[in-house]
Design a protein around this motif. Sequence first.
Motif, mmCIF file in Angstrom:
data_model
loop_
_atom_site.group_PDB
_atom_site.id
_atom_site.type_symbol
_atom_site.label_atom_id
_atom_site.label_comp_id
_atom_site.label_asym_id
_atom_site.label_seq_id
_atom_site.Cartn_x
_atom_site.Cartn_y
_atom_site.Cartn_z
ATOM 1 N N PRO A 1 2.561 3.927 -2.103
ATOM 2 C CA PRO A 1 2.500 4.353 -3.505
ATOM 3 C C PRO A 1 3.845 4.345 -4.212
ATOM 4 C CG PRO A 1 1.099 5.751 -2.158
ATOM 5 C CD PRO A 1 1.874 4.875 -1.214
ATOM 6 N N VAL B 1 -0.978 -4.282 -8.471
ATOM 7 C CA VAL B 1 -1.053 -2.880 -8.893
ATOM 8 C C VAL B 1 -1.491 -2.803 -10.351
ATOM 9 C CG1 VAL B 1 0.174 -0.695 -9.047
ATOM 10 C CG2 VAL B 1 0.832 -2.343 -7.298
ATOM 11 N N GLU C 1 4.773 0.778 -4.899
ATOM 12 C CA GLU C 1 3.876 0.274 -5.946
ATOM 13 C C GLU C 1 4.320 0.748 -7.329
ATOM 14 O OE1 GLU C 1 -0.062 1.436 -4.807
ATOM 15 O OE2 GLU C 1 -0.387 -0.415 -3.693
ATOM 16 N N ASP C 2 4.715 2.016 -7.427
ATOM 17 C CA ASP C 2 5.169 2.547 -8.710
ATOM 18 C C ASP C 2 6.436 1.830 -9.185
ATOM 19 O OD1 ASP C 2 3.098 4.331 -8.965
ATOM 20 O OD2 ASP C 2 4.213 6.032 -8.137
ATOM 21 N N HIS D 1 -3.730 3.843 -6.502
ATOM 22 C CA HIS D 1 -3.205 3.827 -5.139
ATOM 23 C C HIS D 1 -4.297 4.026 -4.085
ATOM 24 C CE1 HIS D 1 0.762 3.829 -6.849
ATOM 25 N NE2 HIS D 1 0.590 4.995 -7.424
ATOM 26 N N LYS E 1 0.822 -1.203 0.000
ATOM 27 C CA LYS E 1 0.000 0.000 0.000
ATOM 28 C C LYS E 1 0.864 1.264 0.000
ATOM 29 C CE LYS E 1 -3.942 -2.136 0.048
ATOM 30 N NZ LYS E 1 -4.802 -2.104 -1.153
#
Length: 233
Positions: free
Chosen positions: A7, A77, A10-11, A108, A5
Amino acid sequence: MPASKNPAIEDYLKTVYAHTEWQPDPITPKALADKLGVAPSSVTEMVKKMAAQGLIAHVPYGPLRLTDEGRLRALAVVRRHRLIETWLVREMGYQWDEVHDEAEVLEHALSDRLLEAIDLRLGRPARDPHGDPIPAADGTIATEPFLRLDGAPAGHTGRVLRISDRDPDVLRSLAAAGVAPGVGIEITTVDAAGERVLVTVTPIDADDSTGATAEASSIELAAEAAAEIWVTG
């Protein structure tokens, strides 16, 4: 905050995964920095953090590879991003060249519950508006043989599998020419300089009850546009 979680993480995960989804070369730290628009030193620090969490396998100065756990989180994602893009086109009136940046933000913020509701409402779509496969909730993803159009030989026939969403202008021009995921395509001619590709496109007729196809048309594509198109192998 859990890595799944975060961001920024995740990117990174999504970018590493996407780099090798449609071509085989692993991503280097420099290439990752370029894609994310960050300093190489920032990549170095983040990679160390992700390696410590078991998400990335990395040898100093070598390419980056996702671990099994990293790949699962990356696919989660990717699933959110592609379902959001599909939802925006089907339900919210967006065009396929308008959804990428919106999905970058929303991916996100969406809860798993809302994502499941969107997936169910859309009828469990297999692909997003650009033809990219949508991973299942368990991390499985459908694949099939493919090649990029600018590398396909004259005479190759198949269908358009996916079109990169990197350049909205290219998406708009291809849509105007009738080139979209699912249409039949045949490479008619590739010029000697490799700057132009002549293709025959056969759209699928909107009237599915007849099983007929619309009339084929010949289209000349610049190499830059052909490089954004993947076709079945």
